[in-house]
Write a protein that holds these residues in place. Structure first.
Motif, short mmCIF file in Angstrom:
data_model
loop_
_atom_site.label_atom_id
_atom_site.label_comp_id
_atom_site.label_asym_id
_atom_site.label_seq_id
_atom_site.Cartn_x
_atom_site.Cartn_y
_atom_site.Cartn_z
N VAL A 137 -4.61 -2.23 3.23
CA VAL A 137 -3.73 -1.34 2.47
C VAL A 137 -3.37 -1.95 1.12
CG1 VAL A 137 -1.44 -0.28 2.44
CG2 VAL A 137 -2.80 -0.23 4.53
N SER A 138 -3.19 -3.26 1.07
CA SER A 138 -2.80 -3.92 -0.18
C SER A 138 -3.88 -3.81 -1.25
CB SER A 138 -2.48 -5.39 0.08
OG SER A 138 -1.36 -5.53 0.92
N SER A 139 -5.11 -3.49 -0.83
CA SER A 139 -6.19 -3.34 -1.81
C SER A 139 -6.14 -2.00 -2.53
CB SER A 139 -7.55 -3.48 -1.11
OG SER A 139 -7.78 -2.39 -0.22
N LEU A 140 -5.31 -1.08 -2.02
CA LEU A 140 -5.17 0.23 -2.68
C LEU A 140 -4.36 0.06 -3.96
CD1 LEU A 140 -4.34 2.42 0.45
CD2 LEU A 140 -6.54 2.19 -0.70
N PRO A 141 -4.68 0.83 -4.99
CA PRO A 141 -4.01 0.66 -6.28
C PRO A 141 -2.60 1.23 -6.31
CG PRO A 141 -5.57 2.47 -6.40
CD PRO A 141 -5.75 1.85 -5.05
N ARG A 142 -1.76 0.61 -7.12
CA ARG A 142 -0.44 1.13 -7.48
C ARG A 142 0.48 1.36 -6.29
NH1 ARG A 142 -4.15 3.74 -10.48
NH2 ARG A 142 -4.08 5.59 -9.18
N LEU A 143 0.51 0.43 -5.34
CA LEU A 143 1.42 0.54 -4.22
C LEU A 143 2.47 -0.56 -4.31
CD1 LEU A 143 -0.88 1.25 -1.13
CD2 LEU A 143 0.59 2.87 -2.35
N SER A 144 3.72 -0.19 -4.09
CA SER A 144 4.78 -1.19 -4.04
C SER A 144 4.75 -1.88 -2.68
CB SER A 144 6.14 -0.52 -4.25
OG SER A 144 6.45 0.31 -3.14
N SER A 145 5.46 -3.00 -2.57
CA SER A 145 5.50 -3.72 -1.29
C SER A 145 6.13 -2.85 -0.20
CB SER A 145 6.28 -5.02 -1.45
OG SER A 145 7.61 -4.77 -1.88
N ASP A 146 7.11 -2.02 -0.57
CA ASP A 146 7.74 -1.13 0.40
C ASP A 146 6.75 -0.08 0.89
OD1 ASP A 146 10.10 0.19 1.77
OD2 ASP A 146 9.53 1.78 0.39
N VAL A 148 3.50 -0.38 0.98
CA VAL A 148 2.54 -1.08 1.84
C VAL A 148 3.13 -1.24 3.24
CG1 VAL A 148 1.37 -3.28 2.27
CG2 VAL A 148 1.35 -2.28 -0.03
N ASP A 149 4.40 -1.66 3.31
CA ASP A 149 5.05 -1.84 4.61
C ASP A 149 5.05 -0.55 5.42
OD1 ASP A 149 5.61 -4.48 4.06
OD2 ASP A 149 7.68 -4.12 3.43
N ARG A 150 5.36 0.57 4.76
CA ARG A 150 5.43 1.83 5.48
C ARG A 150 4.05 2.31 5.93
NH1 ARG A 150 8.98 5.93 2.10
NH2 ARG A 150 8.46 4.63 0.31
N LEU A 151 3.03 2.07 5.11
CA LEU A 151 1.67 2.46 5.50
C LEU A 151 1.19 1.63 6.68
CD1 LEU A 151 0.02 3.03 2.02
CD2 LEU A 151 0.33 4.74 3.81
N VAL A 152 1.52 0.35 6.68
CA VAL A 152 1.15 -0.51 7.82
C VAL A 152 1.88 -0.05 9.07
CG1 VAL A 152 1.26 -2.85 8.76
CG2 VAL A 152 0.56 -2.50 6.38
N LYS A 153 3.16 0.26 8.93
CA LYS A 153 3.94 0.75 10.07
C LYS A 153 3.35 2.04 10.62
CE LYS A 153 8.68 1.94 11.43
NZ LYS A 153 10.08 2.12 10.96
N ALA A 154 2.92 2.93 9.74
CA ALA A 154 2.29 4.17 10.18
C ALA A 154 1.01 3.89 10.95
CB ALA A 154 2.01 5.08 8.98
N ARG A 155 0.24 2.94 10.49
CA ARG A 155 -1.02 2.61 11.17
C ARG A 155 -0.75 2.04 12.56
NH1 ARG A 155 -6.05 0.77 7.70
NH2 ARG A 155 -5.31 2.73 6.82
#
Length: 286
Positions: A137-146, A148-155
């Motif tokens: 997820v961190s490789s996706l452009p223009r994402l804040s750390s928050d 990224v956290d929420r996308l990981v949580k969703a996964r």
């Protein structure tokens, strides 16, 4: 717990019903759009199950389509009511960060009975550890750390479909071997990911096959998924790319993906050989 008739599937059924009623009335999407004073793209989204009309709009469309039978109207309006239920992926915490179209996919995945996927670049999302998912997820452009956290949580939340006691999702994944040698997140993260993959292969509802490199093979054009539902609902194909995602629903499109997956499955190591390979690679990383 998953519902084989969950909100996403219900919306798609409702959309199919609206399309059937419109066509039965001899009307095109422009006529429906003019009636609701909206765009044809909205009508198209409603008929694809990627949106939900307001109750007043539903009643107005039923009037336009000449649906006068009380029993038929009641059945459609009841389906509309149940389709309005909100899935966990539609909560603000996740909806704000899920890329366009991915929320629809997650809803379909939640409602699906079975999922077949071919992965060319990463460990399948449903089998990723949190740290590996974070690296992806961190490789996706223009994402804040928050974000990224929420996308990981969703996964991680999506993975509960594989572990629930009743009717867990049946996953069959074919993975290009190069994925297992690509140390995303570093050696420690990849070591843990390989060990987790070994554990996943022990589950009766999870089948993993590894496709060993060949000069040319049917999966080189990219990753894809096939979702299966109940007998009344057709399979849906899903393809994700940097340029956007696509849902493939026409019979010919789905057959092409199914044929490609069958060829990949037939050419891959069998599940036992694949599990042994993953175990050996996990041991090498220690």
């Amino acid at each position: 717990m998953s519902d084989p008739n969950g909100p996403t599937v219900r919306r798609r059924r409702l959309g199919s019903e609206l399309r059937r009623l419109r066509e039965r009335a001899g009307l095109d999407q422009l006529a429906a759009a003019n009636h609701l004073e909206c765009s044809t793209s909205k009508i198209s989204r409603l008929e694809r199950g990627q949106g939900l009309a307001k109750q007043m709009e539903m009643r107005s469309l039923l009037d336009l389509y000449g649906v006068t039978d009380d029993e038929e109207r009641t059945a459609i309006l009841t389906l509309h009511k149940t389709a309005a239920e909100v899935g966990w992926w539609e909560q603000a915490e996740y909806e704000e960060v899920l890329p366009s179209g991915l929320g629809v996919y997650v809803g379909l995945e939640y409602d699906a009975r079975a999922l077949q996927c071919w992965e060319l670049g990463f460990v399948p999302g449903l089998l990723q550890t949190a740290d590996y998912a974070r690296a992806v997820v961190s490789s996706l452009p223009r994402l804040s750390s928050d974000e990224v956290d929420r996308l990981v949580k969703a996964r991680m939340q999506r993975q509960t479909r594989l572990t629930q006691e009743k009717d867990p999702l049946d996953l069959w994944a074919v993975i290009d071997e190069s994925v297992l040698h690509r140390p995303l997140g570093g050696a420690d993260v990849m070591r843990a990911q390989l060990s987790a993959l070994v554990e996943w292969t022990a589950r009766t509802n999870v089948t993993v096959q590894v496709y060993r490199p060949k000069d040319v093979h049917p999966g080189l054009r990219g990753s894809f998924s096939l979702l299966e539902f109940g007998p009344a609902d057709p399979r849906i194909g899903y393809v994700d790319s940097p340029g956007g995602n696509a849902f493939l629903e026409k019979d010919k499109q789905v057959r092409v993906l199914a044929d490609t997956f069958d060829r990949l499955r037939a050419g891959a190591l069998d599940p036992e050989e694949s599990a042994a390979l993953v175990r050996s690679l996990a041991a090498e990383e220690k």
